[in-house]
Design an enzyme around this catalytic site. Structure first.
Site, PDB file in Angstrom:
ATOM      1  N   SER A 194      14.563  11.547  -7.145  1.00 28.35           N
ATOM      2  CA  SER A 194      13.128  11.788  -7.330  1.00 28.35           C
ATOM      3  C   SER A 194      12.528  11.178  -8.589  1.00 28.35           C
ATOM      4  CB  SER A 194      12.797  13.288  -7.222  1.00 28.35           C
ATOM      5  OG  SER A 194      12.997  13.674  -5.872  1.00 28.35           O
ATOM      6  N   ALA A 207       8.947   9.692   1.886  1.00 24.91           N
ATOM      7  CA  ALA A 207       9.608  10.435   0.803  1.00 24.91           C
ATOM      8  C   ALA A 207       9.594  11.926   1.123  1.00 24.91           C
ATOM      9  CB  ALA A 207       8.909  10.157  -0.521  1.00 24.91           C
ATOM     10  N   ARG A 234      24.411  10.924  -6.579  1.00 27.48           N
ATOM     11  CA  ARG A 234      24.486  10.387  -5.213  1.00 27.48           C
ATOM     12  C   ARG A 234      25.648   9.445  -4.957  1.00 27.48           C
ATOM     13  NH1 ARG A 234      18.165   9.335  -3.875  1.00 27.48           N
ATOM     14  NH2 ARG A 234      17.766  11.559  -3.822  1.00 27.48           N
ATOM     15  N   HIS A 277      22.018   6.726   0.017  1.00 31.69           N
ATOM     16  CA  HIS A 277      21.754   8.165   0.068  1.00 31.69           C
ATOM     17  C   HIS A 277      22.874   8.795   0.880  1.00 31.69           C
ATOM     18  CE1 HIS A 277      19.833  12.023   0.581  1.00 31.69           C
ATOM     19  NE2 HIS A 277      18.828  11.637  -0.185  1.00 31.69           N
ATOM     20  N   LYS A 312       1.291  -5.339   4.910  1.00 31.14           N
ATOM     21  CA  LYS A 312       1.714  -6.126   6.066  1.00 31.14           C
ATOM     22  C   LYS A 312       1.683  -5.384   7.395  1.00 31.14           C
ATOM     23  CE  LYS A 312       6.748  -5.866   5.322  1.00 31.14           C
ATOM     24  NZ  LYS A 312       7.933  -6.698   5.075  1.00 31.14           N
ATOM     25  N   SER A 341       0.816  -1.225   0.000  1.00 26.95           N
ATOM     26  CA  SER A 341       0.000   0.000   0.000  1.00 26.95           C
ATOM     27  C   SER A 341       0.843   1.266   0.000  1.00 26.95           C
ATOM     28  CB  SER A 341      -0.950  -0.006   1.203  1.00 26.95           C
ATOM     29  OG  SER A 341      -0.203  -0.062   2.401  1.00 26.95           O
ATOM     30  N   LEU A 357       9.430   7.999  -7.472  1.00 27.59           N
ATOM     31  CA  LEU A 357       7.979   8.183  -7.387  1.00 27.59           C
ATOM     32  C   LEU A 357       7.397   8.290  -8.798  1.00 27.59           C
ATOM     33  CD1 LEU A 357       7.785  10.703  -4.380  1.00 27.59           C
ATOM     34  CD2 LEU A 357       7.303   8.251  -4.341  1.00 27.59           C
ATOM     35  N   GLU A 387      17.962  15.519  -0.160  1.00 24.82           N
ATOM     36  CA  GLU A 387      18.906  16.101  -1.102  1.00 24.82           C
ATOM     37  C   GLU A 387      18.470  17.516  -1.499  1.00 24.82           C
ATOM     38  OE1 GLU A 387      20.805  13.177  -3.344  1.00 24.82           O
ATOM     39  OE2 GLU A 387      20.381  14.230  -5.204  1.00 24.82           O
ATOM     40  N   GLU A 445      17.730  18.873  -7.218  1.00 26.96           N
ATOM     41  CA  GLU A 445      18.428  17.791  -6.512  1.00 26.96           C
ATOM     42  C   GLU A 445      19.615  17.326  -7.348  1.00 26.96           C
ATOM     43  OE1 GLU A 445      15.811  14.706  -5.036  1.00 26.96           O
ATOM     44  OE2 GLU A 445      14.409  16.177  -4.234  1.00 26.96           O
ATOM     45  N   HIS A 459      19.438   3.111   0.663  1.00 30.28           N
ATOM     46  CA  HIS A 459      18.243   3.941   0.443  1.00 30.28           C
ATOM     47  C   HIS A 459      17.281   3.341  -0.578  1.00 30.28           C
ATOM     48  CE1 HIS A 459      15.978   7.686   0.273  1.00 30.28           C
ATOM     49  NE2 HIS A 459      16.188   7.805  -1.028  1.00 30.28           N
ATOM     50  N   ARG A 470      19.980   5.655  -9.723  1.00 31.22           N
ATOM     51  CA  ARG A 470      18.727   6.380  -9.948  1.00 31.22           C
ATOM     52  C   ARG A 470      18.919   7.884  -9.782  1.00 31.22           C
ATOM     53  NH1 ARG A 470      14.667   8.233  -6.310  1.00 31.22           N
ATOM     54  NH2 ARG A 470      15.763   7.236  -4.592  1.00 31.22           N
TER      55      ARG A 470
HETATM   56  P1  FAD Z   1       6.527   1.307  -0.681  1.00 26.39           P
HETATM   57  O1  FAD Z   1       6.063   2.687  -0.627  1.00 26.39           O
HETATM   58  O2  FAD Z   1       7.656   0.928   0.181  1.00 26.39           O
HETATM   59  O3  FAD Z   1       5.296   0.362  -0.307  1.00 26.39           O
HETATM   60  C1  FAD Z   1       5.485  -1.017  -0.159  1.00 26.39           C
HETATM   61  C2  FAD Z   1       4.265  -1.587   0.512  1.00 26.39           C
HETATM   62  O4  FAD Z   1       4.303  -3.006   0.475  1.00 26.39           O
HETATM   63  C3  FAD Z   1       4.152  -1.222   1.988  1.00 26.39           C
HETATM   64  O5  FAD Z   1       2.797  -0.943   2.236  1.00 26.39           O
HETATM   65  C4  FAD Z   1       4.559  -2.508   2.699  1.00 26.39           C
HETATM   66  O6  FAD Z   1       4.033  -2.654   3.979  1.00 26.39           O
HETATM   67  C5  FAD Z   1       3.999  -3.537   1.750  1.00 26.39           C
HETATM   68  N1  FAD Z   1       4.613  -4.859   1.813  1.00 26.39           N
HETATM   69  C6  FAD Z   1       5.919  -5.184   1.671  1.00 26.39           C
HETATM   70  N2  FAD Z   1       6.059  -6.520   1.761  1.00 26.39           N
HETATM   71  C7  FAD Z   1       4.826  -7.038   1.947  1.00 26.39           C
HETATM   72  C8  FAD Z   1       4.329  -8.350   2.121  1.00 26.39           C
HETATM   73  N3  FAD Z   1       5.119  -9.423   2.142  1.00 26.39           N
HETATM   74  N4  FAD Z   1       2.999  -8.520   2.319  1.00 26.39           N
HETATM   75  C9  FAD Z   1       2.154  -7.462   2.337  1.00 26.39           C
HETATM   76  N5  FAD Z   1       2.580  -6.191   2.182  1.00 26.39           N
HETATM   77  C10 FAD Z   1       3.901  -5.994   1.977  1.00 26.39           C
HETATM   78  N6  FAD Z   1      11.721   8.724  -4.126  1.00 26.39           N
HETATM   79  C11 FAD Z   1      11.444   9.805  -4.869  1.00 26.39           C
HETATM   80  O7  FAD Z   1      11.197   9.699  -6.072  1.00 26.39           O
HETATM   81  N7  FAD Z   1      11.422  11.043  -4.281  1.00 26.39           N
HETATM   82  C12 FAD Z   1      11.685  11.228  -2.967  1.00 26.39           C
HETATM   83  O8  FAD Z   1      11.628  12.345  -2.473  1.00 26.39           O
HETATM   84  C13 FAD Z   1      12.016  10.099  -2.174  1.00 26.39           C
HETATM   85  N8  FAD Z   1      12.345  10.246  -0.865  1.00 26.39           N
HETATM   86  C14 FAD Z   1      12.563   9.133  -0.115  1.00 26.39           C
HETATM   87  C15 FAD Z   1      12.828   9.259   1.238  1.00 26.39           C
HETATM   88  C16 FAD Z   1      12.987   8.142   2.039  1.00 26.39           C
HETATM   89  C17 FAD Z   1      13.274   8.282   3.500  1.00 26.39           C
HETATM   90  C18 FAD Z   1      12.888   6.853   1.449  1.00 26.39           C
HETATM   91  C19 FAD Z   1      13.054   5.618   2.295  1.00 26.39           C
HETATM   92  C20 FAD Z   1      12.667   6.714   0.090  1.00 26.39           C
HETATM   93  C21 FAD Z   1      12.502   7.843  -0.702  1.00 26.39           C
HETATM   94  N9  FAD Z   1      12.252   7.729  -2.060  1.00 26.39           N
HETATM   95  C22 FAD Z   1      11.990   8.841  -2.809  1.00 26.39           C
HETATM   96  C23 FAD Z   1      12.051   6.431  -2.680  1.00 26.39           C
HETATM   97  C24 FAD Z   1      10.541   6.184  -2.813  1.00 26.39           C
HETATM   98  O9  FAD Z   1       9.895   6.702  -1.683  1.00 26.39           O
HETATM   99  C25 FAD Z   1      10.216   4.725  -2.931  1.00 26.39           C
HETATM  100  O10 FAD Z   1      11.020   4.101  -3.896  1.00 26.39           O
HETATM  101  C26 FAD Z   1       8.756   4.548  -3.338  1.00 26.39           C
HETATM  102  O11 FAD Z   1       7.938   5.249  -2.439  1.00 26.39           O
HETATM  103  C27 FAD Z   1       8.412   3.082  -3.355  1.00 26.39           C
HETATM  104  O12 FAD Z   1       7.030   2.938  -3.520  1.00 26.39           O
HETATM  105  P2  FAD Z   1       6.443   1.473  -3.558  1.00 26.39           P
HETATM  106  O13 FAD Z   1       4.977   1.599  -3.660  1.00 26.39           O
HETATM  107  O14 FAD Z   1       7.155   0.659  -4.554  1.00 26.39           O
HETATM  108  O15 FAD Z   1       6.857   0.844  -2.141  1.00 26.39           O
HETATM  109  C1  SIN Z   2      15.556  13.028  -0.939  1.00 26.33           C
HETATM  110  O1  SIN Z   2      14.663  13.785  -0.615  1.00 26.33           O
HETATM  111  O2  SIN Z   2      16.749  13.280  -0.861  1.00 26.33           O
HETATM  112  C2  SIN Z   2      15.171  11.684  -1.458  1.00 26.33           C
HETATM  113  C3  SIN Z   2      14.893  11.805  -2.871  1.00 26.33           C
HETATM  114  C4  SIN Z   2      14.945  10.465  -3.560  1.00 26.33           C
HETATM  115  O3  SIN Z   2      15.213   9.442  -2.941  1.00 26.33           O
HETATM  116  O4  SIN Z   2      14.766  10.476  -4.762  1.00 26.33           O
END
Ligand code: FAD
Ligand code: SIN
Length: 542
Positions: free
Chosen positions: A394, A57, A295, A249, A46, A24, A397, A265, A129, A356, A391
């Protein structure tokens, strides 16, 4: 849709839906929102509904939104930062979709930051960034992920066709016949609160399980990021790629009471300067773009500088910026640091690199389809070809939104035919019984330390061989625990994390060159003749 915990009649329940989405975060929620118009959608997640990498993010989402920028420039930046390994066609498609996807988020209710009271596409505030040649990061102050997550959850809660099971941990994908092929026909899920197993049959399964930062000792990722999706896909026979490219990161806060807190960043984009223990701005010695270099370069420079000067961290200095601007642009970072007795407008703050983002993942085409019929992947768990060896900030997302939209379109088309042929009963699979609840054990520490020490920012054959051997052992031990101690969150996640650690280490050992995030002391240069290609692993991996 409201998160619900359904009441089961026994310790195993069989269910059937049109679309099963695992995760989610942005990948899962956006797919769910799009698919809910086409059939019954079930999202399993989960932990609590918002707990995800998405929710943390900060920086924002990269897209070309201004006259001084261009699609071609965004493409060129993505490919240059990616060590020339990104797939140009994929980059073009995703980057070109960027402005439309930002618009979609605004339509979905996401409140971004604007430069004036008049909210138009032209007045979106654009952050800068590392690696970007123009400001192009659309953001919601420094809490972009939280804003996106909350808006998408709200949108989904209003859809009558969508349901979410919280505290439901997917253990494995189910494979069976469908439409004359061996296909993914759903997933086996552990309902953690009721302590029962659900076999959820579905003609369409979308893997949106996010990243795997928790395999490392130091990470910005929350506890959910244990690489479950990669491990499940691997066991099911998926093709995976580029797992050696783990992004570190450069600037996680170095503080014992904030072990995973990121300093965006965008802070360096706004003028923040990295300094060593002597107060010197050292980045100019490492790259012409200084603090806004890609990075991988900034992370290695911090490590090198800390070693050279005998310190454990670097310091990020914002004290020359206007305090009111800092407080308004980075309210979350400002408040969190203040709680830790650090005023970022008055003193430089200690930072270190941390794991990261996983650039590789389950291989997809532009429709987010994997090599397994019935299985799509969106978000960080995917390897689409956008990021190459590193990567661009940003772009994650952005990729997640793109793949989620594509997955929804493609899965909606495929579902009616696949639903017709879905077996009436889920395939039989032997599972261990449900075990007692266990906390993370010492095996986790060994896994995370091995990954950090030997499969980290700087690598060589000796360390990678040692790590691969240890991780093979840990994998075996984790399988044994899973069988003997039974199903609980810890045995399931540890089994997945050790497998993913092993896959990363094996891929890093195999790639005998340095490119992007993968830096090897014994092969310090890129080797285009042999290695200018994605790496590939096909599960299940011995
Ligand atoms: P997630 O958002 O991690 O969601 C995964 C979901 O799967 C969660 O709900 C989790 O509970 C669920 N899940 C996992 N395993 C299971 C399982 N076995 N069973 C059921 N559910 C499960 N990217 C950018 O582009 N810009 C940013 O500014 C940025 N800032 C960031 C800052 C931080 C601190 C971090 C950690 C990452 C950042 N990133 C950023 C990276 C970006 O946030 C993520 O790559 C992106 O949000 C991933 O989205 P997702 O839906 O793939 O996974
Ligand atoms: C950040 O805000 O530095 C994270 C951005 C990203 O992971 O792309």
């Amino acid at each position: 849709m409201t998160p619900r915990r359904p009441s089961p009649p026994s310790s195993r329940v069989d269910e059937r839906v049109d679309f099963l989405i695992i995760g989610s975060g942005i990948g899962g929620l956006w797919t769910a929102l799009k698919l809910a118009d086409h059939g019954r959608v079930l999202v399993v997640t989960k932990k609590d509904e918002a707990e995800s990498n998405t929710n943390y993010a900060q920086g924002g989402i990269a897209a070309v939104m201004s006259q001084v920028d261009s699609i071609n420039q965004h493409i060129a930046d993505t490919i240059a930062v990616g060590g020339e390994l990104s797939h140009p066609k994929v980059v073009r498609r995703i980057v070109a979709a960027g402005p439309g996807l930002v618009n979609d988020l605004i339509d979905a209710g996401v409140q971004f930051t604007y430069t004036s009271r008049k909210h138009t596409m032209n007045t979106l505030d654009l952050g800068l960034e590392g690696g970007h040649s123009a400001p192009r990061v659309v953001h919601s102050a420094d809490l972009t992920g939280q804003e996106i997550e909350a808006s998408l959850l709200h949108g989904l809660s209003e859809h009558p066709n969508a349901e979410m099971y919280v505290h439901h941990l997917a253990i494995d994908l189910m494979l069976g016949p469908n439409d004359g092929q061996r296909a993914c026909v759903g997933a086996i899920v552990f309902d953690r609160l009721r302590r029962i197993i659900r076999r959820i049959s579905s003609p369409v399964t979308i893997l949106a399980t996010g990243g795997s930062g928790q395999v490392y000792r130091h990470t910005t990722n929350p506890m959910i990021a244990t690489g479950d999706g990669l491990a499940m896909a691997c066991r099911a026979g998926a093709v995976m790629g580029n797992l050696e490219f783990v992004q570190f990161h450069p600037t996680r806060l170095y503080h014992p009471r904030a072990q995973r807190f990121l300093i965006s960043e965008a802070v360096r984009g706004a003028g923040g300067i990295l300094r060593n223990r002597h107060g010197e701005a050292f980045m100019e010695r490492y790259h012409p773009k200084r603090d806004l270099a890609p990075r991988d370069i900034v992370a290695r420079a911090i490590v090198a500088e800390a070693r050279r000067t005998g310190s454990r961290c670097a310091w990020l200095d914002l004290t020359h910026l206007r305090p009111a601007f800092v407080r308004e642009r980075f309210p979350n970072i400002y408040k969190r640091c203040l709680k830790l007795d650090m005023n970022i407008t008055r003193e430089p703050i200690p930072v270190v690199p941390a794991a990261h983002y996983m650039c590789g993942g389950v291989a997809t085409d532009l429709n987010a389809k994997t090599n397994i019929p019935g299985l799509w992947v969106a978000g960080e768990a995917a390897h689409s070809g956008l990021h190459g060896a590193n990567r661009l900030a940003s772009n994650s997302l952005l990729e997640a939104m793109f793949l989620a939209s594509q997955a929804a379109e493609s899965a909606a088309r495929a579902m009616p035919r696949m639903r017709k042929h879905l077996p009436a009963k889920p395939p039989a699979k032997r599972l261990p019984p449900i075990g007692r609840v266990h906390q993370r054990h010492t095996g986790w520490k060994r896994l995370q330390k091995t990954m950090w020490d030997d499969v980290g920012i700087i690598r060589d054959r000796k360390g990678l061989s040692r790590a691969t051997k240890i991780l093979r052992e840990l994998r075996r031990e984790a399988e044994k625990r899973f069988r003997q101690q039974g199903i609980n969150a810890n045995t399931v996640e540890y089994r997945n994390a050790t497998l993913v650690g092993y896959l990363i280490s094996r891929s890093a050992l195999a790639r005998e060159e340095s490119r992007g995030l993968h830096y090897r002391l014994d092969f310090p240069l890129p080797d285009d003749a042999h290695w200018k290609q994605d790496s590939e692993l096909k599960g299940p991996v011995r």
